[in-house]
Design a protein around this motif. Structure first.
Motif, mmCIF file in Angstrom:
data_model
loop_
_atom_site.group_PDB
_atom_site.id
_atom_site.type_symbol
_atom_site.label_atom_id
_atom_site.label_comp_id
_atom_site.label_asym_id
_atom_site.label_seq_id
_atom_site.Cartn_x
_atom_site.Cartn_y
_atom_site.Cartn_z
ATOM 1 N N TYR A 141 -2.269 -69.336 23.673
ATOM 2 C CA TYR A 141 -2.920 -70.651 23.693
ATOM 3 C C TYR A 141 -4.255 -70.564 24.419
ATOM 4 O O TYR A 141 -4.356 -69.982 25.502
ATOM 5 C CB TYR A 141 -2.022 -71.684 24.372
ATOM 6 C CG TYR A 141 -0.792 -72.026 23.565
ATOM 7 C CD1 TYR A 141 -0.857 -72.990 22.551
ATOM 8 C CD2 TYR A 141 0.421 -71.386 23.797
ATOM 9 C CE1 TYR A 141 0.272 -73.301 21.799
ATOM 10 C CE2 TYR A 141 1.545 -71.687 23.046
ATOM 11 C CZ TYR A 141 1.469 -72.646 22.048
ATOM 12 O OH TYR A 141 2.578 -72.954 21.300
ATOM 13 N N TRP A 142 -5.277 -71.168 23.825
ATOM 14 C CA TRP A 142 -6.617 -71.144 24.410
ATOM 15 C C TRP A 142 -7.047 -72.516 24.942
ATOM 16 O O TRP A 142 -7.896 -72.589 25.821
ATOM 17 C CB TRP A 142 -7.624 -70.677 23.362
ATOM 18 C CG TRP A 142 -7.582 -69.196 23.104
ATOM 19 C CD1 TRP A 142 -6.694 -68.304 23.628
ATOM 20 C CD2 TRP A 142 -8.453 -68.444 22.255
ATOM 21 N NE1 TRP A 142 -6.958 -67.032 23.170
ATOM 22 C CE2 TRP A 142 -8.040 -67.089 22.315
ATOM 23 C CE3 TRP A 142 -9.530 -68.759 21.450
ATOM 24 C CZ2 TRP A 142 -8.684 -66.070 21.605
ATOM 25 C CZ3 TRP A 142 -10.165 -67.753 20.733
ATOM 26 C CH2 TRP A 142 -9.749 -66.420 20.811
ATOM 27 N N PHE A 143 -6.501 -73.595 24.416
ATOM 28 C CA PHE A 143 -6.965 -74.932 24.785
ATOM 29 C C PHE A 143 -5.866 -75.853 25.309
ATOM 30 O O PHE A 143 -6.078 -76.600 26.257
ATOM 31 C CB PHE A 143 -7.619 -75.631 23.577
ATOM 32 C CG PHE A 143 -8.786 -74.906 22.977
ATOM 33 C CD1 PHE A 143 -10.057 -75.026 23.536
ATOM 34 C CD2 PHE A 143 -8.625 -74.119 21.851
ATOM 35 C CE1 PHE A 143 -11.144 -74.368 22.974
ATOM 36 C CE2 PHE A 143 -9.701 -73.460 21.275
ATOM 37 C CZ PHE A 143 -10.971 -73.576 21.844
ATOM 38 N N SER A 144 -4.699 -75.808 24.705
ATOM 39 C CA SER A 144 -3.750 -76.908 24.857
ATOM 40 C C SER A 144 -2.589 -76.652 25.811
ATOM 41 O O SER A 144 -1.908 -77.601 26.210
ATOM 42 C CB SER A 144 -3.166 -77.278 23.482
ATOM 43 O OG SER A 144 -2.491 -76.151 22.911
ATOM 44 N N ASN A 145 -2.337 -75.408 26.180
ATOM 45 C CA ASN A 145 -1.148 -75.131 26.996
ATOM 46 C C ASN A 145 -1.506 -74.176 28.124
ATOM 47 O O ASN A 145 -1.717 -72.980 27.896
ATOM 48 C CB ASN A 145 -0.034 -74.540 26.130
ATOM 49 C CG ASN A 145 1.295 -74.460 26.866
ATOM 50 O OD1 ASN A 145 1.343 -74.449 28.091
ATOM 51 N ND2 ASN A 145 2.384 -74.406 26.115
ATOM 52 N N TYR A 146 -1.564 -74.715 29.342
ATOM 53 C CA TYR A 146 -1.887 -73.892 30.510
ATOM 54 C C TYR A 146 -0.742 -73.901 31.527
ATOM 55 O O TYR A 146 -0.964 -73.824 32.730
ATOM 56 C CB TYR A 146 -3.224 -74.340 31.122
ATOM 57 C CG TYR A 146 -4.365 -73.643 30.413
ATOM 58 C CD1 TYR A 146 -4.995 -72.537 30.961
ATOM 59 C CD2 TYR A 146 -4.748 -74.044 29.140
ATOM 60 C CE1 TYR A 146 -6.002 -71.868 30.286
ATOM 61 C CE2 TYR A 146 -5.752 -73.384 28.452
ATOM 62 C CZ TYR A 146 -6.375 -72.293 29.034
ATOM 63 O OH TYR A 146 -7.360 -71.611 28.360
ATOM 64 N N SER A 158 -5.131 -67.315 32.278
ATOM 65 C CA SER A 158 -4.421 -68.500 32.764
ATOM 66 C C SER A 158 -3.763 -69.346 31.687
ATOM 67 O O SER A 158 -3.164 -70.375 32.000
ATOM 68 C CB SER A 158 -5.377 -69.374 33.581
ATOM 69 O OG SER A 158 -6.612 -69.556 32.925
ATOM 70 N N GLY A 159 -3.851 -68.955 30.410
ATOM 71 C CA GLY A 159 -3.193 -69.726 29.364
ATOM 72 C C GLY A 159 -1.744 -69.324 29.169
ATOM 73 O O GLY A 159 -1.298 -68.264 29.618
ATOM 74 N N ASN A 160 -1.014 -70.166 28.464
ATOM 75 C CA ASN A 160 0.384 -69.880 28.157
ATOM 76 C C ASN A 160 0.468 -68.795 27.085
ATOM 77 O O ASN A 160 -0.239 -68.843 26.080
ATOM 78 C CB ASN A 160 1.077 -71.156 27.666
ATOM 79 C CG ASN A 160 2.550 -70.942 27.387
ATOM 80 O OD1 ASN A 160 2.911 -70.370 26.366
ATOM 81 N ND2 ASN A 160 3.399 -71.415 28.274
ATOM 82 N N CYS A 161 1.349 -67.819 27.311
ATOM 83 C CA CYS A 161 1.494 -66.695 26.374
ATOM 84 C C CYS A 161 2.861 -66.681 25.704
ATOM 85 O O CYS A 161 3.256 -65.664 25.120
ATOM 86 C CB CYS A 161 1.252 -65.373 27.102
ATOM 87 S SG CYS A 161 -0.426 -65.211 27.730
ATOM 88 N N GLY A 162 3.595 -67.766 25.837
ATOM 89 C CA GLY A 162 4.892 -67.851 25.177
ATOM 90 C C GLY A 162 6.030 -67.241 25.955
ATOM 91 O O GLY A 162 7.117 -67.041 25.414
#
Length: 685
Positions: free
Chosen positions: A83-88, A69-73
């Motif tokens: 991103y693991w913490f800041s961008n979902y 569920s994190g942002n992968c660019g």
């Protein structure tokens, strides 16, 4: 002071015990899991779409595994995690939508499983540049020393030498030439992963983790991370034979306690081989010398608790990559077998979308029978044509499952011991007569279109009946086992009780239904590009949006025995259809035309039956063939015709499915004009 020391000692012992209490997966767990995505499921797996289905999933699924569920660019299924913490803000929605989904599921009794990718990580600033992120006031950063020293078959080392930086230790598992393999020996990597899992569990609200590509690093690290995070559920993707999977499960132990379950890949291969070859006896066979973790022959079922079983997933499904080895047919039978057996079954999203009512009924029967991940089983019958197991819980018979030619097995089933409660294409479930209960094969829930409910008296008394009331009726209805109720649209409450020797016994069984008008029961809006040429034997198929492969056709007659889809591909799934265009609802429309060849060159002029499939799976049921018929997944919806039928006003029957040109169903004889009746255009004179 002594009392204080005793209290402190108790607390310390409790914390020490609790630190290794995860144990991988709950014991005697009876839940069912849904994989909430497939490859490129960017529409069906949107957080808002999945959230809207909470009431439909409730009662059937206890766990839903979500895509990473994190942002992968960029647009991504998440396996190039960044991103693991800041961008979902991911391909499936934003962070608030994700939180709303997780909370809504929790309110509906559904827990979520996070897809955790920690074998490797994508860099966004050169080879070793990872985003720095802050969580709970701590900023976490990775660098070259957190990358495996032998990453990318030496290419990372070459780049490190060029930059004058030092890499970490060599990989503790299999390497992957694609992204930076993380060095889990690194204290910094361990610290960040632990914080990441804490964020997933205690901030976003996930109940557990699905670890991706666990053969890429030592199993001991999964044990370490779970001991820290204490997830309720943990399952690893150890894609290999059973012995390797078993050793991986053992490798997660901390202080002698297993810390993770694993996907039972051998179960999947065994089911696929049996279904694809039409040889159901292969369900009893080994695959490449390995037993499934749930096998009755595999170390007395020691690992059943830790087996998450499945028949298809996003990696094995049919895709453009020829390396895929998909389940090609008998999707319903495969899922029926899956949902009957020990372990924790994980249903593939495409299968759920194709067969929601059937899978819902299977899951309900499983739960009624009390099957859990530590149940056992005995083989009842094993033949090429059908296969049957008796599943036991606590040593007692709880469910008989039959897949294949169910009718051929009927004579083997002692009706004094077993009562059939559920049946469909190539599968049947029986409950033990000793359960002494009434049963309805339609579980509570929301459905589209008129529904049938089959009532069963599960009892050792052959004369047992079922009493029921529908929607608060004042008087009871007493019927024989096997009685079928017809439910129209609306909200219904069904209460039924077993009747033995004229007396009601046991606890009443209550079902509640919300039945909506089924869109597919309206006549299809047949596109103008659908044309039947003179003398042509053909059919049209409007494919569901989730059927993304080439549509195939399988058409035949039983008497005389012949196949009309034989020339191009002489076995399942038959011949490829031709893509014509897109219907008004956005679905693709395909056409099958008989090329004039047949398997046996019999006297038959056209087939009697037809099946359409998504290059093999999913597939429709056996459908009655009509020349020029326009079909959807639910069956025949109309015919492509060149002439409009004239109907006299006095003979017009509104009992037929009749609509005006705006799609509104008629309840009384209308004025003269043009209408659609039973899927055909008629002129009312």
């Amino acid at each position: 002071m002594k009392r204080l020391l005793l209290i402190l000692s108790f607390v310390i012992c409790h914390l020490a015990t609790n630190s290794v209490a995860a144990q991988g997966w709950p014991a005697q767990y009876g839940g069912v899991m849904l994989q909430g995505f497939y490859w490129d499921s960017y529409d069906d797996s949107q957080w808002t779409v999945l959230k809207s289905q909470a009431d439909q999933l409730n009662g059937t699924f206890d766990l839903v595994w979500l895509p990473q569920s994190g942002n992968c660019g960029g647009t991504s299924m998440g396996y190039d995690d960044l991103y693991w913490f800041s961008n979902y803000n991911s391909s499936f929605g934003n962070e608030q939508q994700l939180r709303d989904l997780i909370n809504t599921y929790r309110e509906n009794g559904i827990k979520t499983i996070a897809d955790v990718v920690i074998n490797h990580r994508k860099s966004n600033n050169g080879w070793f540049g990872f985003p720095s992120e802050t969580y709970k006031g701590v900023t976490y950063s990775m660098g070259p020393s957190d990358v495996c020293g032998n990453d990318d078959n030496g290419k990372a080392k070459t780049e490190a030498n060029r930059l004058g930086v030092t890499l970490g230790s060599n990989d503790t598992g299999e390497g992957w030439d694609g992204m930076r393999d993380l060095d889990h020996r690194s204290q910094n990597v361990q610290t960040i992963v632990k914080a990441y899992l804490d964020f997933l569990k205690n901030d976003l609200g996930y109940a557990g983790f699905r670890y991706d590509m666990v053969k890429g690093y030592s199993a001991s690290y999964t044990g370490m991370y779970n001991t820290s995070a204490q997830p309720e559920f943990s399952v690893g993707e150890c894609w290999d034979g059973t012995n390797t999977i078993k050793n991986w499960i053992e490798g997660t132990k901390v202080d002698g306690q297993i810390q993770s379950a694993a996907f039972d890949f051998q179960f999947r291969y065994t089911v696929r081989n049996a279904m694809n070859n039409g040889n159901y006896s292969r369900l009893a066979q080994q695959n490449d010398g390995n037993w499934p973790l749930v096998s009755s022959n595999y170390q007395s079922g020691t690992y059943r608790r830790y087996a998450v079983t499945f028949v298809e997933n996003h990696d094995t499904e049919k895709r453009s990559n020829a390396a895929q080895d998909p389940l090609k047919k008998d999707t319903l039978a495969a899922n029926a077998y899956l949902l009957a057996m020990p372990g924790t079954p994980c249903i593939f999203l495409k299968h759920w979308l194709a067969y929601p009512a059937e899978i819902k009924a299977m899951a309900a029967a499983r739960k009624t029978a009390g099957i859990n991940n530590e149940s056992s089983y005995d083989n009842f019958r094993s033949t090429t044509g059908y296969y049957a197991n008796i599943i036991k819980t606590g040593g007692e018979n709880r469910l008989l499952v039959v897949v294949g030619n169910v009718g051929a097995n009927e004579s083997n089933v002692n009706v004094a011991e077993w009562t059939k409660v559920l049946a469909g294409y190539h599968y049947a479930y029986y409950l033990p007569a000793t359960m002494e209960t009434a049963y309805a094969d339609l579980p509570s829930g929301t459905y589209e279109g008129k529904q049938q409910v089959r009532l069963a008296a599960v009892s050792t008394n052959s004369n047992a009946k079922v009493s029921y009331t529908l929607d608060g009726e004042k008087s009871l209805n007493v019927v024989n086992s096997g009685h079928v109720l017809q439910l129209a649209t609306g909200t219904h409450t069904l209460s039924l009780t077993l009747v033995v020797d004229g007396k009601e016994v046991g606890t009443p069984v209550v079902r509640t239904y919300n039945i909506k008008e089924k869109e597919s029961e309206k006549p299809a809006d047949i596109p103008e590009f659908c044309v039947v040429n003179d003398g042509e034997v053909c059919a049209f198929f409007e494919a569901p949006a989730t059927w993304s492969a080439t549509i195939c056709c399988w058409a035949w007659t039983d008497t005389p025995s012949d196949n009309f889809t034989y020339s191009q591909r002489k076995n399942w799934p038959g011949v490829d259809c031709t893509l014509l265009g897109t219907a008004n609802n956005g679905n693709k429309v395909w056409k099958w035309t008989w090329d004039g060849t047949k398997q046996n060159n019999s006297s038959a002029k056209q087939p009697a039956k037809i099946i359409f499939s998504n290059s093999g799976t999913p597939q429709t049921a056996d459908l009655t063939f009509e020349n020029g018929g326009y079909y959807t997944k639910d069956g025949l919806k109309g015919n492509v015709i060149t002439a409009i039928q004239d109907v006299h006003h006095s003979t017009f029957d509104v009992q037929h499915s009749t609509y005006d040109l705006q799609g509104r169903r008629l309840n009384q004889t209308p004025k003269k004009g043009l209408y659609i009746r039973d899927g055909k255009k008629v002129v009312l004179k």
